[in-house]
Motif scaffolding. Structure first.
Motif, PDB file in Angstrom:
ATOM      1  N   SER A 140       0.813  -1.210   0.000  1.00  0.00           N
ATOM      2  CA  SER A 140       0.000   0.000   0.000  1.00  0.00           C
ATOM      3  C   SER A 140       0.850   1.265   0.000  1.00  0.00           C
ATOM      4  O   SER A 140       0.489   2.269  -0.630  1.00  0.00           O
ATOM      5  N   SER A 141       1.990   1.232   0.700  1.00  0.00           N
ATOM      6  CA  SER A 141       2.823   2.426   0.814  1.00  0.00           C
ATOM      7  C   SER A 141       3.310   2.892  -0.549  1.00  0.00           C
ATOM      8  O   SER A 141       3.345   4.103  -0.839  1.00  0.00           O
ATOM      9  N   TYR A 142       3.672   1.946  -1.394  1.00  0.00           N
ATOM     10  CA  TYR A 142       4.129   2.292  -2.744  1.00  0.00           C
ATOM     11  C   TYR A 142       3.036   3.038  -3.501  1.00  0.00           C
ATOM     12  O   TYR A 142       3.300   4.043  -4.179  1.00  0.00           O
ATOM     13  N   LYS A 143       1.805   2.584  -3.368  1.00  0.00           N
ATOM     14  CA  LYS A 143       0.682   3.230  -4.061  1.00  0.00           C
ATOM     15  C   LYS A 143       0.477   4.653  -3.559  1.00  0.00           C
ATOM     16  O   LYS A 143       0.205   5.576  -4.345  1.00  0.00           O
ATOM     17  N   VAL A 144       0.610   4.850  -2.257  1.00  0.00           N
ATOM     18  CA  VAL A 144       0.451   6.186  -1.677  1.00  0.00           C
ATOM     19  C   VAL A 144       1.536   7.123  -2.198  1.00  0.00           C
ATOM     20  O   VAL A 144       1.263   8.269  -2.593  1.00  0.00           O
ATOM     21  N   VAL A 145       2.778   6.648  -2.215  1.00  0.00           N
ATOM     22  CA  VAL A 145       3.900   7.479  -2.655  1.00  0.00           C
ATOM     23  C   VAL A 145       3.724   7.910  -4.111  1.00  0.00           C
ATOM     24  O   VAL A 145       3.984   9.073  -4.471  1.00  0.00           O
ATOM     25  N   GLU A 146       3.270   7.003  -4.969  1.00  0.00           N
ATOM     26  CA  GLU A 146       3.076   7.353  -6.373  1.00  0.00           C
ATOM     27  C   GLU A 146       2.057   8.478  -6.533  1.00  0.00           C
ATOM     28  O   GLU A 146       2.223   9.374  -7.358  1.00  0.00           O
ATOM     29  N   VAL A 147       1.002   8.449  -5.736  1.00  0.00           N
ATOM     30  CA  VAL A 147       0.012   9.522  -5.796  1.00  0.00           C
ATOM     31  C   VAL A 147       0.600  10.824  -5.266  1.00  0.00           C
ATOM     32  O   VAL A 147       0.421  11.900  -5.863  1.00  0.00           O
ATOM     33  N   LEU A 148       1.307  10.756  -4.129  1.00  0.00           N
ATOM     34  CA  LEU A 148       1.906  11.956  -3.540  1.00  0.00           C
ATOM     35  C   LEU A 148       2.879  12.627  -4.510  1.00  0.00           C
ATOM     36  O   LEU A 148       3.012  13.859  -4.522  1.00  0.00           O
ATOM     37  N   LYS A 149       3.552  11.844  -5.327  1.00  0.00           N
ATOM     38  CA  LYS A 149       4.502  12.391  -6.300  1.00  0.00           C
ATOM     39  C   LYS A 149       3.797  13.064  -7.470  1.00  0.00           C
ATOM     40  O   LYS A 149       4.255  14.088  -7.981  1.00  0.00           O
ATOM     41  N   GLN A 150       2.684  12.491  -7.902  1.00  0.00           N
ATOM     42  CA  GLN A 150       2.099  12.898  -9.176  1.00  0.00           C
ATOM     43  C   GLN A 150       0.910  13.850  -9.059  1.00  0.00           C
ATOM     44  O   GLN A 150       0.588  14.563 -10.017  1.00  0.00           O
ATOM     45  N   ILE A 151       0.261  13.877  -7.910  1.00  0.00           N
ATOM     46  CA  ILE A 151      -0.953  14.692  -7.779  1.00  0.00           C
ATOM     47  C   ILE A 151      -0.620  16.178  -7.954  1.00  0.00           C
ATOM     48  O   ILE A 151       0.432  16.657  -7.505  1.00  0.00           O
ATOM     49  N   ASP A 152      -1.499  16.895  -8.625  1.00  0.00           N
ATOM     50  CA  ASP A 152      -1.349  18.336  -8.788  1.00  0.00           C
ATOM     51  C   ASP A 152      -1.816  19.010  -7.496  1.00  0.00           C
ATOM     52  O   ASP A 152      -3.014  19.078  -7.218  1.00  0.00           O
ATOM     53  N   LEU A 153      -0.879  19.506  -6.722  1.00  0.00           N
ATOM     54  CA  LEU A 153      -1.213  20.074  -5.414  1.00  0.00           C
ATOM     55  C   LEU A 153      -2.047  21.345  -5.525  1.00  0.00           C
ATOM     56  O   LEU A 153      -2.846  21.652  -4.640  1.00  0.00           O
ATOM     57  N   ASP A 154      -1.871  22.073  -6.609  1.00  0.00           N
ATOM     58  CA  ASP A 154      -2.642  23.309  -6.762  1.00  0.00           C
ATOM     59  C   ASP A 154      -4.135  23.023  -6.851  1.00  0.00           C
ATOM     60  O   ASP A 154      -4.961  23.808  -6.356  1.00  0.00           O
ATOM     61  N   THR A 155      -4.498  21.892  -7.485  1.00  0.00           N
ATOM     62  CA  THR A 155      -5.922  21.557  -7.605  1.00  0.00           C
ATOM     63  C   THR A 155      -6.526  21.199  -6.256  1.00  0.00           C
ATOM     64  O   THR A 155      -7.751  21.246  -6.087  1.00  0.00           O
ATOM     65  N   LEU A 156      -5.688  20.814  -5.282  1.00  0.00           N
ATOM     66  CA  LEU A 156      -6.194  20.431  -3.969  1.00  0.00           C
ATOM     67  C   LEU A 156      -6.505  21.643  -3.091  1.00  0.00           C
ATOM     68  O   LEU A 156      -7.197  21.515  -2.083  1.00  0.00           O
ATOM     69  N   LYS A 157      -5.987  22.797  -3.462  1.00  0.00           N
ATOM     70  CA  LYS A 157      -6.129  23.970  -2.595  1.00  0.00           C
ATOM     71  C   LYS A 157      -7.511  24.608  -2.676  1.00  0.00           C
ATOM     72  O   LYS A 157      -7.859  25.445  -1.853  1.00  0.00           O
ATOM     73  N   ILE A 158      -8.278  24.224  -3.700  1.00  0.00           N
ATOM     74  CA  ILE A 158      -9.670  24.667  -3.788  1.00  0.00           C
ATOM     75  C   ILE A 158     -10.545  23.438  -3.607  1.00  0.00           C
ATOM     76  O   ILE A 158     -10.515  22.521  -4.419  1.00  0.00           O
ATOM     77  N   LYS A 159     -11.294  23.398  -2.538  1.00  0.00           N
ATOM     78  CA  LYS A 159     -12.091  22.215  -2.219  1.00  0.00           C
ATOM     79  C   LYS A 159     -13.532  22.414  -2.671  1.00  0.00           C
ATOM     80  O   LYS A 159     -14.176  23.402  -2.306  1.00  0.00           O
ATOM     81  N   ARG A 160     -14.014  21.469  -3.459  1.00  0.00           N
ATOM     82  CA  ARG A 160     -15.394  21.512  -3.951  1.00  0.00           C
ATOM     83  C   ARG A 160     -16.154  20.304  -3.440  1.00  0.00           C
ATOM     84  O   ARG A 160     -15.624  19.184  -3.435  1.00  0.00           O
ATOM     85  N   PHE A 161     -17.380  20.515  -3.064  1.00  0.00           N
ATOM     86  CA  PHE A 161     -18.236  19.424  -2.578  1.00  0.00           C
ATOM     87  C   PHE A 161     -18.740  18.594  -3.751  1.00  0.00           C
ATOM     88  O   PHE A 161     -19.168  19.138  -4.768  1.00  0.00           O
ATOM     89  N   TYR A 162     -18.657  17.274  -3.599  1.00  0.00           N
ATOM     90  CA  TYR A 162     -19.126  16.374  -4.641  1.00  0.00           C
ATOM     91  C   TYR A 162     -20.504  15.848  -4.258  1.00  0.00           C
ATOM     92  O   TYR A 162     -20.674  15.212  -3.211  1.00  0.00           O
ATOM     93  N   ASP A 163     -21.506  16.104  -5.080  1.00  0.00           N
ATOM     94  CA  ASP A 163     -22.876  15.645  -4.814  1.00  0.00           C
ATOM     95  C   ASP A 163     -23.070  14.243  -5.409  1.00  0.00           C
ATOM     96  O   ASP A 163     -22.878  14.040  -6.615  1.00  0.00           O
ATOM     97  N   VAL A 164     -23.422  13.313  -4.545  1.00  0.00           N
ATOM     98  CA  VAL A 164     -23.723  11.944  -4.994  1.00  0.00           C
ATOM     99  C   VAL A 164     -25.139  11.918  -5.562  1.00  0.00           C
ATOM    100  O   VAL A 164     -26.080  12.442  -4.956  1.00  0.00           O
ATOM    101  N   GLU A 165     -25.291  11.314  -6.735  1.00  0.00           N
ATOM    102  CA  GLU A 165     -26.620  11.198  -7.346  1.00  0.00           C
ATOM    103  C   GLU A 165     -27.366  10.010  -6.745  1.00  0.00           C
ATOM    104  O   GLU A 165     -26.836   8.915  -6.654  1.00  0.00           O
ATOM    105  N   PHE A 166     -28.606  10.249  -6.346  1.00  0.00           N
ATOM    106  CA  PHE A 166     -29.423   9.184  -5.754  1.00  0.00           C
ATOM    107  C   PHE A 166     -30.505   8.763  -6.746  1.00  0.00           C
ATOM    108  O   PHE A 166     -30.915   9.515  -7.600  1.00  0.00           O
TER     109      PHE A 166
END
Length: 387
Positions: free
Chosen positions: A361-387
């Protein structure tokens, strides 16, 4: 280099994070920062910060937040101190992202400080349920204060998304603590016995019991008296106690453990912390994990080992067939310990599969931490689940 700041506050949490810390440290594209806090810095709880250093890690910052009180007032004051202290720590270290694991109360002010400093937070082990502890509230609050999520299984992923988190930022990776099972050189029986200065007996149990933080201290004491009443009926059994954490009521449980061991030193031993290697080594030689620690739910099934889970602290977690859930009752405890030795239950154990994954699992986490665009994380949007 992307600076990854990992916060650890307890021995158990550090044990789960160890392989992830190694993988971040070994990656040439990442810079590991470690902040050690909470019980790691307390002599009363074993000064487990030394274990982090002994494992070859640099602790970039030690943040003292623990007061010598486990009352609700003391815990709240500790949280207030954490809010102030981590604001200063993050300003000094200037990490690109903060990584936290689990559901400890001190994480609320820590991730709040990161949010105010506009530092994204990655949360491990969200979406789980523990209805018998205040951790249940804390975990979901941390989810809402985090921008990136790593869960142990698909069921938990869906729960995090249900809380309004963006699906593209939620990753099912398994339980990171299980990576230890594949990387650590565990002790032989003789080495383990020497390390605890005690010979194993015909039967052996590993016991960890934390306060149910939805209860009053008076009720915690009543329940633990009942549990000790059951343990006192066991014959030819060594009880290996690991002590409770710093939650409200933890010090009371630890005193009761010390008093019990003093009266039954031929059949019990107690440790503030076994450390990860000794703890996992113990799982090879004991007959059951007893109490209400998450390790009985998450790690024990990988050893095809019985777990007797007492009370409601872990209520709601997905569990393997190796886990027996009982109420706080001395006779039920004794009956369950007898049950695990039957041919029928041993047959169940032989077929157990751990629902929390098989490691890596640790390897999978590290790959995401390396590649994720951090700027996109700084604006948080609520995700509405469709029912």
């Amino acid at each position: 280099m992307r600076k990854i700041c990992v916060v650890t506050a307890t021995r158990a949490e550090y044990g789960l994070l160890k392989c992830l810390l190694e993988d971040i440290q070994d990656d040439s594209d990442l810079e590991l920062q470690i902040i050690s806090t909470g019980t790691h810095l307390s002599p009363e709880f074993g000064l487990t910060n030394q274990q982090i250093l002994d494992d070859g890690f640099l602790v970039n910052k030690k943040v003292e937040i623990l007061l010598s009180s486990d009352t609700p007032i003391g815990v709240s004051k500790s949280m207030g101190l954490a809010q102030i202290s981590f604001a200063e720590a993050f300003d000094e270290l200037k990490p690109d992202i903060v990584v936290v694991l689990g559901d400890r109360y001190e994480l609320i002010p820590i991730v709040s400080s990161a949010n105010i400093a506009r530092i994204p937070v990655a949360h491990l082990s969200g979406g789980e349920l523990t209805e018998g502890a205040i951790d249940e509230l804390v975990r979901h609050a941390i989810t809402k204060l985090s921008q990136l999520h790593f869960t142990a299984m698909e069921e938990y992923t869906q729960r995090v998304i249900q809380m309004g988190e963006q699906p593209v930022n939620v990753f099912t990776v398994g339980e990171v603590g299980l990576d230890n099972l594949h990387r650590m050189n565990l002790m032989s029986r003789d080495e383990f016995e020497a390390s605890i200065n005690c010979k194993l007996k015909e039967k052996n149990i590993l016991f960890t019991y934390h306060p149910e933080t939805t209860q009053s201290v008076k009720d915690i004491e009543r329940d633990f008296v009942e549990i000790l009443k059951g343990l006192n009926q066991l014959e030819n059994t060594l009880i290996i106690f690991t002590k409770a954490n710093a939650d409200a009521g933890g010090r009371l449980i630890n005193k009761m453990i010390d008093d019990y061991v003093a009266e039954h030193n031929d059949s019990s031993v107690a440790f503030m912390s076994l450390g990860q290697v000794r703890y996992l080594s113990a799982l090879q030689y004991v007959d059951a994990v007893v109490g209400n620690s998450s390790s009985g739910i998450v790690e024990a099934p990988s050893f095809k080992l019985a777990t007797i889970n007492i009370g409601s602290r872990q209520k709601g977690r997905v569990r393997a067939e190796s886990v027996l859930d009982i109420e706080v009752d001395a006779e039920l405890l004794v009956a369950s310990l007898n049950n695990i030795h039957t041919m029928e239950f041993k047959a169940i154990l032989s077929q157990v599969v751990n629902p929390y994954g098989q490691g890596n699992s640790s390897y999978k986490v590290v790959e995401v931490l390396k590649q994720i665009d951090l700027d996109t994380l700084k604006i948080k949007r609520f995700y509405d689940v469709e029912f």
